[in-house]
Scaffold this active site. Structure first.
Site, PDB file in Angstrom:
ATOM      1  N   GLU A 128       0.804  -1.049  -0.008  1.00 43.99           N
ATOM      2  CA  GLU A 128       0.037  -0.013  -0.051  1.00 43.99           C
ATOM      3  C   GLU A 128       1.038   1.459  -0.159  1.00 43.99           C
ATOM      4  O   GLU A 128       0.543   2.159  -0.819  1.00 43.99           O
ATOM      5  CB  GLU A 128      -0.868   0.016   1.139  1.00 43.99           C
ATOM      6  CG  GLU A 128      -2.152  -1.013   1.154  1.00 43.99           C
ATOM      7  CD  GLU A 128      -1.602  -2.499   1.241  1.00 43.99           C
ATOM      8  OE1 GLU A 128      -0.640  -2.613   2.195  1.00 43.99           O
ATOM      9  OE2 GLU A 128      -2.407  -3.212   1.151  1.00 43.99           O
ATOM     10  N   HIS A 198     -11.930  -5.122   8.057  1.00 44.42           N
ATOM     11  CA  HIS A 198     -12.661  -5.109   6.888  1.00 44.42           C
ATOM     12  C   HIS A 198     -13.716  -4.081   7.238  1.00 44.42           C
ATOM     13  O   HIS A 198     -14.621  -4.161   6.540  1.00 44.42           O
ATOM     14  CB  HIS A 198     -13.139  -6.384   6.239  1.00 44.42           C
ATOM     15  CG  HIS A 198     -11.761  -7.212   5.888  1.00 44.42           C
ATOM     16  ND1 HIS A 198     -11.120  -7.887   6.670  1.00 44.42           N
ATOM     17  CD2 HIS A 198     -11.416  -7.339   4.866  1.00 44.42           C
ATOM     18  CE1 HIS A 198     -10.230  -8.594   6.075  1.00 44.42           C
ATOM     19  NE2 HIS A 198     -10.189  -8.288   4.858  1.00 44.42           N
TER      20      HIS A 198
END
Lengths: 395, 402
Positions: A128, A198
């Site tokens: 990322e 999540h």
């Protein structure tokens, strides 16, 4: 007007049975579990979903595009269309991220690689920090870089790149360099079973960072228009897409190229007694809450505002509304402490102090890590929103 | 050659016709000097089982006792059964959310477990069920955790990626995040002169995360007893290693850190390499990078069918020629360590054990609602209250302690 204790509405409110919040213990082994893609019963029936082209183009922001046709699509298809338009209209545009070549885990980039080639739509390694860095670099030489972080929960390795590099590039180079072409998309908010990694809503972290913009769309139309606006905005923009809406939210979406304004809130429902502000999927929870309240207290008039842009946020629209209603309730999924509601509350008390009839109420997530099994107890549910709104009304 | 085909299963699967002589675990090339009467059995690995970067070699001749062989077999069968049960429970919607299974990769957990001491540390990523089991958590507590039940090994608060046990510092859901943590554990071990070491595990996908290299640097700089284990199953989610990594020689990616590539489908090879690595670290040689070349049969997670980025033939090929359980079974049968019936009995016992664990886990209730507020801060040191969804929804810690 609402505060007058003699008003019949006020009495009705007082008489209304308090909705007690009772903790239920779920019998887990039995019963039908919610569907795997998440569960938001109110989205499909929401009045905010535009089911006809007429409805779509009644929106003043879309009037200019009334000559285009509309197509029924869900939110991930709308996001896909926005990127499709961006890639078609801007040959410097590229789309990249983890697994986006195959369509991404939420299918948002489906078919784009086939259409535009692997040099413009490509997978990155699982990095990322790296991929946001690459995006900044590409944008710095004039590319339109559309990066995907697979889940907003995974953005934190890239936090430094976003906060220290992307946001400050223009400032620290005295406007010699910038990465305005960068857009970072990421699915956010609860999905019913996402657990710790999540489900989070990290908008407030980024709202603390001058130099970037943060947008949270609520529907397919909004997602397409806001994402295209974000892509074309000359500043780096983070677009947080509520993942539960990818499939659940379906409406008629204008075909072709259109944008919606960044930094502008939208009044979804006019009202005069209390202003309620939310963003993303929380708006449908609020819609349900308002319906519950209207049933309980006939005649109540609630104004609902979709903030849409968290940074910069539309102070004027909220201020105007609160000056009308005298009451403000903010609901968001992120924990209450230092959630973006805090900023709105502080600003509004500053601007509307003498007009406020009640303390600004925040209905938000608990100050705890996003729980796995007890998600339902964590989130600012419709019942809790009703309670918060009532508290503002009853003060 | 065998290892080369390991790295490119997509292509080899289409071309290679599995023949008995090409099978990875064929013992036809193994010297048959085992003491038939005794307990100890000797095997010789093909050279292709290992590759080295600035270290080695691991001895190609290996001894294993009957009990060791059967233990490894049992552990792998248990893990596979556990993962199969999890798969079924997921499909029955009793397990929700994100769940990653290690079916096919059992040899890594079982082989490492056989090589290391109880107080050595392991930290891994989200494919953690097998390690949790071997590190001492009961199958029931793992299944209960997956279902979010009170008897789960994390009290039902974690779920699939968040499992812990003795000196097992957990699964971790953030790709690569556990690697520097592992180096930190090793730093403490060294500092405290504990005489133990750490296996910090990550996948081929996570191998590209920047913090992995930051951990490499510190581990070497401070000569930490840390073995970085790259579990290379060839796919970082849906992206093949070849498309994500400039070098798929993960064992060489520590550069100044020596490394070994191991055939991670052969549990004995994993055991021997892990022993070597452990001794390396404990001898004060500093870190080592170990690459376990393995393969997952299922998708990345439950929402990935696992067949869109690789062919069914490839999966079938790996299953039929490289399966770690079948491989060990063949060795056991060939040496007469146990017969087919005895192994079948073990399979059946594993199935019974796991079925029982599933039944027990299903009986476990969901955690008490007060667990929503526990374990955020240490007991007695919490804030006075936590704020909740609505302004008047507060959780007072002092009150709850009465």
């Amino acid at each position: 007007m609402f505060a007058r204790k003699s008003s019949p509405l006020f009495r009705a409110l007082r008489l209304a049975r308090p909705s007690t919040l009772r903790y239920r213990s779920y019998a887990s082994a039995s019963g039908t579990p919610p569907p795997a893609e998440g569960f938001m019963p109110s989205v499909a029936t929401s009045a905010f979903m535009n089911n006809t082209a007429d409805q779509v183009f009644r929106n003043p922001e879309l009037k200019a595009f009334a000559s285009s046709s509309t197509k029924k699509m869900n939110l991930f298809q709308a996001v896909n269309e926005a990127m499709d338009v961006a890639l078609a209209t801007d040959d410097k545009a590229v789309v990249f991220g983890e697994d986006v070549g195959f369509g991404g885990v939420f299918r948002c980039t489906m078919g784009l690689q086939e259409k535009y080639g692997a040099s413009r739509v490509f997978n990155t390694p699982l990095t990322e920090q790296g991929l946001v860095g690459f995006g900044i670099g590409m944008a710095a030489v004039g590319h339109t870089a559309i990066a995907e972080i697979q889940f907003a929960d995974y953005v934190f390795p890239a936090f430094d790149q976003i906060v220290n590099e992307a946001a400050k590039y223009r400032y620290r180079s005295g406007n010699q360099f910038d990465c305005g072409g960068l857009t970072i998309r990421m699915p956010c908010m609860a999905v019913g079973h996402g657990g710790h990694y999540h489900s989070q809503s990290p908008e407030a972290y980024f709202a603390h960072t001058p130099g970037i913009k943060v947008v949270v769309p609520r529907s397919p139309i909004q997602a397409k228009g806001l994402l295209l606006a974000a892509i074309r905005d000359p500043n780096p923009v983070i677009v947080m897409e509520p993942k539960i809406l990818y499939r659940a939210a379906v409406e008629q979406v204008p075909e072709g190229d259109y944008t919606l304004p960044l930094g502008k809130a939208e009044v979804l429902k006019q009202g005069k007694d209390v202003t309620v502000v939310g963003w993303g999927s929380q708006l449908y929870v609020l819609e349900t809450a308002i319906a519950m309240l209207e049933k309980e207290i006939p005649g109540i008039s609630v104004e609902l505002i979709d903030l849409r842009s968290v940074l910069p946020w539309d102070v004027e629209t909220i201020e105007k509304s609160v000056n009308k209603t005298g009451r403000l309730v903010i609901a968001h999924e992120a924990p209450v402490t230092s959630g973006f509601g805090a900023e709105i509350a502080a600003t509004i008390q500053e601007r509307c102090f003498l007009r406020l009839e009640a303390p600004v109420q925040r209905v938000a997530g608990w100050d705890i890590p996003f729980p796995l099994i007890f998600e339902k107890f964590y989130v600012p549910s419709a019942i809790r929103c009703v309670k918060g709104i009532k508290k503002a009304l009853n003060y | 050659m065998l290892t080369a085909s390991f790295l490119r299963p997509a292509r080899s699967a289409l071309r290679v016709v599995p023949s008995p002589s090409a099978r990875l675990f064929s013992t036809s090339r193994v010297a048959r000097y085992a003491d038939e009467a005794g307990d100890k059995h000797s095997f010789t690995f093909p050279e292709s089982h290992f590759a080295y970067h600035k270290c080695g070699p691991v001895s190609l001749d290996v001894d294993a006792t009957k009990n060791e062989m059967l233990d490894m077999y049992k552990n792998m069968v248990l893990i596979r059964r556990l993962e199969t049960a999890s798969d079924q429970l997921y499909k029955a919607k009793m397990i929700r959310g994100f769940c990653h299974l290690s079916t096919g990769q059992e040899a890594v957990a079982a082989g490492m477990h056989a090589a290391i001491a109880k107080d050595d540390a392991i930290i891994t990523a989200y494919r953690c069920h097998g390690f949790t089991l071997l590190r001492g958590a009961s199958a029931m507590s793992i299944i209960a955790e997956l279902m979010g039940r009170r008897d789960g090994c994390s009290q039902g608060k974690g779920g699939s990626m968040h499992m812990f046990a003795h000196e097992f510092y957990g699964g971790n859901g953030i790709v690569g995040a556990q690697v520097p943590i592992g180096a930190g554990i090793a730093l403490a071990q060294k500092y405290l002169e504990k005489g133990t070491m750490t296996f910090a595990m990550y996948g081929d996908g996570a191998a590209n995360q920047g913090q992995v290299f930051e951990a490499f640097n510190m581990a070497k700089l401070w000569n930490l007893p840390c073995v970085f284990v790259c579990e290379n199953n060839n796919y970082g989610m849906g992206t093949s290693a070849l498309r994500a990594s400039a070098s798929t020689k993960y064992y060489t990616r520590g550069d100044y850190i020596p490394g070994i590539r191991v055939n991670g489908m052969d549990v004995l090879a994993v055991r021997e390499a892990s022993k070597y690595a452990r001794e390396w670290a404990l001898a004060g040689n500093g870190p080592l990078v170990m690459e376990m070349v393995t393969y997952r049969y299922g998708g990345h997670s439950m929402s990935d069918p696992g067949t869109t980025y690789r062919t069914r033939e490839e999966i079938q090929h790996m299953r039929s020629t490289n399966d770690p359980i079948t491989g060990l079974k063949e060795r056991i049968l060939e040496r007469g360590i146990a017969n087919e019936d005895e192994l079948k009995k073990m399979d059946k016992e594993a199935r019974t054990d796991i079925d029982k664990a599933v039944a027990e886990a299903k009986e476990s209730p969901e955690p008490d609602l007060k667990e929503l507020f526990t374990d955020i801060y240490t007991v007695g040191n919490e804030p006075r209250f936590l704020r909740g969804t609505a302004p008047d929804e507060l959780h007072h810690y002092a009150k709850s302690q009465l």
